[in-house]
Scaffold this motif. Structure first.
Motif, PDB file in Angstrom:
ATOM      1  N   GLY A 110       0.901  -1.082  -0.054  1.00  0.00           N
ATOM      2  CA  GLY A 110      -0.011  -0.093   0.077  1.00  0.00           C
ATOM      3  C   GLY A 110       0.753   1.211   0.146  1.00  0.00           C
ATOM      4  N   ASP A 154      -0.993   6.519  13.658  1.00  0.00           N
ATOM      5  CA  ASP A 154      -1.208   5.089  13.024  1.00  0.00           C
ATOM      6  C   ASP A 154      -1.582   4.267  14.362  1.00  0.00           C
ATOM      7  OD1 ASP A 154      -0.807   2.674  12.181  1.00  0.00           O
ATOM      8  OD2 ASP A 154       1.513   2.350  12.647  1.00  0.00           O
ATOM      9  N   GLY A 158      -4.700   1.605  10.659  1.00  0.00           N
ATOM     10  CA  GLY A 158      -5.371   2.779   9.716  1.00  0.00           C
ATOM     11  C   GLY A 158      -4.590   3.978  10.517  1.00  0.00           C
ATOM     12  N   ASP A 189       3.871   2.592   6.516  1.00  0.00           N
ATOM     13  CA  ASP A 189       2.331   2.085   5.900  1.00  0.00           C
ATOM     14  C   ASP A 189       1.439   1.776   7.266  1.00  0.00           C
ATOM     15  OD1 ASP A 189       0.397   0.695   4.635  1.00  0.00           O
ATOM     16  OD2 ASP A 189       2.193  -0.450   3.137  1.00  0.00           O
ATOM     17  N   PRO A 190       0.384   2.247   7.401  1.00  0.00           N
ATOM     18  CA  PRO A 190      -0.361   3.211   6.420  1.00  0.00           C
ATOM     19  C   PRO A 190      -0.240   4.632   6.289  1.00  0.00           C
ATOM     20  CG  PRO A 190      -1.925   2.747   8.092  1.00  0.00           C
ATOM     21  CD  PRO A 190      -0.571   2.115   8.436  1.00  0.00           C
ATOM     22  N   GLN A 245      -0.293   6.668   3.424  1.00  0.00           N
ATOM     23  CA  GLN A 245      -1.735   6.750   2.685  1.00  0.00           C
ATOM     24  C   GLN A 245      -2.337   8.033   2.952  1.00  0.00           C
ATOM     25  OE1 GLN A 245       0.069   3.874   3.421  1.00  0.00           O
ATOM     26  NE2 GLN A 245      -1.340   2.050   2.749  1.00  0.00           N
ATOM     27  N   CYS A 272      -7.356   6.912   6.541  1.00  0.00           N
ATOM     28  CA  CYS A 272      -7.288   5.735   5.871  1.00  0.00           C
ATOM     29  C   CYS A 272      -7.672   4.420   7.065  1.00  0.00           C
ATOM     30  CB  CYS A 272      -6.206   5.599   5.199  1.00  0.00           C
ATOM     31  SG  CYS A 272      -4.655   5.149   6.204  1.00  0.00           S
ATOM     32  N   VAL A 322      -7.455   0.174   7.034  1.00  0.00           N
ATOM     33  CA  VAL A 322      -6.851  -0.932   6.333  1.00  0.00           C
ATOM     34  C   VAL A 322      -8.040  -1.923   6.736  1.00  0.00           C
ATOM     35  CG1 VAL A 322      -5.342  -2.470   6.644  1.00  0.00           C
ATOM     36  CG2 VAL A 322      -4.607  -0.158   6.971  1.00  0.00           C
ATOM     37  N   ARG A 361      -2.659  -7.574   4.972  1.00  0.00           N
ATOM     38  CA  ARG A 361      -3.286  -6.229   4.882  1.00  0.00           C
ATOM     39  C   ARG A 361      -3.642  -6.167   3.372  1.00  0.00           C
ATOM     40  NH1 ARG A 361       0.177  -1.651   7.848  1.00  0.00           N
ATOM     41  NH2 ARG A 361       1.850  -2.784   6.818  1.00  0.00           N
ATOM     42  N   THR A 370      -6.449  -0.400   1.669  1.00  0.00           N
ATOM     43  CA  THR A 370      -6.601   0.606   2.621  1.00  0.00           C
ATOM     44  C   THR A 370      -7.457   1.625   1.959  1.00  0.00           C
ATOM     45  OG1 THR A 370      -4.240   0.537   3.149  1.00  0.00           O
ATOM     46  CG2 THR A 370      -5.482   2.522   3.993  1.00  0.00           C
ATOM     47  N   TYR A 420     -11.769  -4.919   9.822  1.00  0.00           N
ATOM     48  CA  TYR A 420     -11.136  -3.673  10.110  1.00  0.00           C
ATOM     49  C   TYR A 420     -11.382  -3.063  11.199  1.00  0.00           C
ATOM     50  CZ  TYR A 420     -15.702  -2.089   8.283  1.00  0.00           C
ATOM     51  OH  TYR A 420     -17.125  -1.891   8.247  1.00  0.00           O
TER      52      TYR A 420
END
Ligand code: AMP
Ligand code: GLY
Length: 422
Positions: free
Chosen positions: A10, A207, A224, A285-286, A289, A325, A327, A379, A382, A411
């Motif tokens: 992602g 995160d 997320g 990550d994430p 994003q 975001c 995931v 994962r 996202t 999720y």
């Protein structure tokens, strides 16, 4: 310019998406990529852990810049091989990547540079582990010294669980385990672009590491994220650059192993002040994003300037919108995951205004002419929502996520909920 991007997750999809919005980027090659990355550039066949192979592809294809997404190729020295072939790389040398590759090394650099972090004992046998656990007391923090894909850390008040994890780390080749003092307080991730001497921070993100709502369950790679952080005290970013990122970059320079690429500072704002939880030597990550869709400064040019040691001093341009975001994780994640489940509804999610989908653990399956998208990792994807504030961004992310269906997937429902006042 022509860029070769290494990775398949992602994070790399988010990087590729941002690179393609930079008008200076004419062409993107990606190894090994995923089905979504195949839409943004040309997938090339190359072992990303083999520096000589990556350098060969970069030379043969006339690449101007190599961008290394994940930590494993960096720790394996892929950036060194590419640089030796005369091609600029966004990503640190193998020596500098030890900031992520060994938690004990990171502790040593922080001590040398006077950077605030959790007290720690580096242990190589069980009696040392038991002494360290008892000297800090519960909650216990037990970290595998080496790379572990976000799953090497156990935080628990159960002493026997702490010991079981430590034993597992010690059983590995060269097994070393780091026992740390527990840090209370909220965490943040600050990405810093570095050119060996200069440091330019991106906007901070937060995160969600635990698997389930309410920060329950085991640690994961991240479930997320959101950005910006409305609760963050003013001046925090400057403080992190001045007290953490710049001293580390200066120290790496002094040691003759300059840091070029992305220094991810994972921090806890404790009751006793800011402390470093970890460094990573690549984008998170994430968090990527939610950070990159907000960046207005062209990413390809920024990475090239860093790779050449010519990072401009000017601050970066940001979109005022917020991003959240969430995931979507496969059945079983973060434990043993099931793969090969059908993924449906991505197109329906993508037409939702202010939302887009970033793919990670996906692949095409089925007979020619009848291919479909299926799960291929923990994962899966996202969903990113953008809006005028976190509450709007959050609504968009969840509305789009509900259009997507994967059997057995899960999720978190509470990503950015507190920060958005939901
Ligand atoms: P790391 O891989 O070192 O980032 O650790 C993963 C996660 O474990 C962090 O994001 C924290 O949520 C948690 N963690 C790590 N170190 C500590 C610590 N010293 N105190 C409390 N939580 C920690
Ligand atoms: N989201 C945490 C990491 O990328 O390590």
């Amino acid at each position: 310019m022509k860029i070769l991007l290494l990775g398949s997750g992602g994070r790399e999809h988010a990087i590729a998406r941002a690179l393609m919005q930079d008008t200076a980027v004419a062409e993107l090659l990606i190894a090994p990529g995923n089905p979504a990355l195949a839409q943004l550039g040309e997938l090339v066949d190359c072992d990303v852990l083999d520096g000589a192979a990556v350098a060969r592809v970069a030379v043969e294809r006339g690449v101007d810049l190599v961008v290394v997404g994940p930590e494993a190729p960096l720790v394996a020295g892929v950036a060194d091989a590419v640089r030796a072939a005369g091609i600029p790389v966004f990503g640190p040398s193998g020596a500098a990547a030890q900031l992520e590759g060994s938690k004990a090394f990171a502790k040593r650099i922080m001590a040398e540079a006077g950077v605030p972090t959790a007290m720690a004992h580096v242990c190589t046998d069980l009696p040392q582990v038991e002494d360290a656990l008892d000297s800090f007391g519960a909650p216990y923090v037990v970290k595998d010294d080496g790379l572990a894909a976000g799953k090497g850390v156990v935080v628990t008040s159960d002493r026997s669980e702490a010991i079981v994890h430590a034993e597992r780390c010690l059983a590995k080749d060269g097994g070393t385990v780091v026992i740390e003092e527990y840090l209370d307080g909220p965490e943040l991730s600050l990405f810093c672009v570095c050119d060996g001497t200069r440091v330019v921070p991106l906007q901070p993100a937060q995160d969600f590491k635990r698997a389930y709502d309410g920060d329950a369950g085991p640690n994961t790679g991240g479930m997320g994220a959101y950005s910006p952080l409305p609760w963050l005290p003013e001046g925090t970013v400057d403080d992190v650059v001045a007290r953490v990122a710049q001293p580390v970059v200066d120290q790496m320079q002094r040691r003759g192993t300059p840091f070029v690429g992305l220094l991810y500072c994972g921090l806890a704002l404790t009751s006793r002040g800011m402390r470093v939880v970890e460094f990573n030597v690549r984008f998170g990550d994430p968090e990527t994003q939610v950070v990159l869709p907000r960046l207005k400064t062209p990413l390809g040019q920024l990475m090239m300037a860093a790779a050449r040691g010519e990072l401009p001093k000017a601050p970066l341009d940001w979109d005022a919108q917020a991003a959240v975001c969430v995931v979507l994780a496969a059945s079983g994640y973060p434990g043993r995951v099931r793969t090969g489940d059908l993924i449906s509804g991505i197109a329906d999610a993508e037409v939702m205004p202010g939302a887009h989908v970033i793919q990670a653990g996906t692949r095409m399956e089925g007979a020619p002419g009848e291919e479909h998208l299926a799960t291929a990792g923990g994962r899966i994807l996202t969903v990113v929502g953008q809006g005028k504030d976190l509450a709007h961004a959050r609504k968009k992310a969840y509305a789009a996520l509900r259009k997507i269906h994967v059997a057995g997937s899960h999720y978190r429902n509470d990503i950015a909920a507190r920060a958005a006042g939901a």
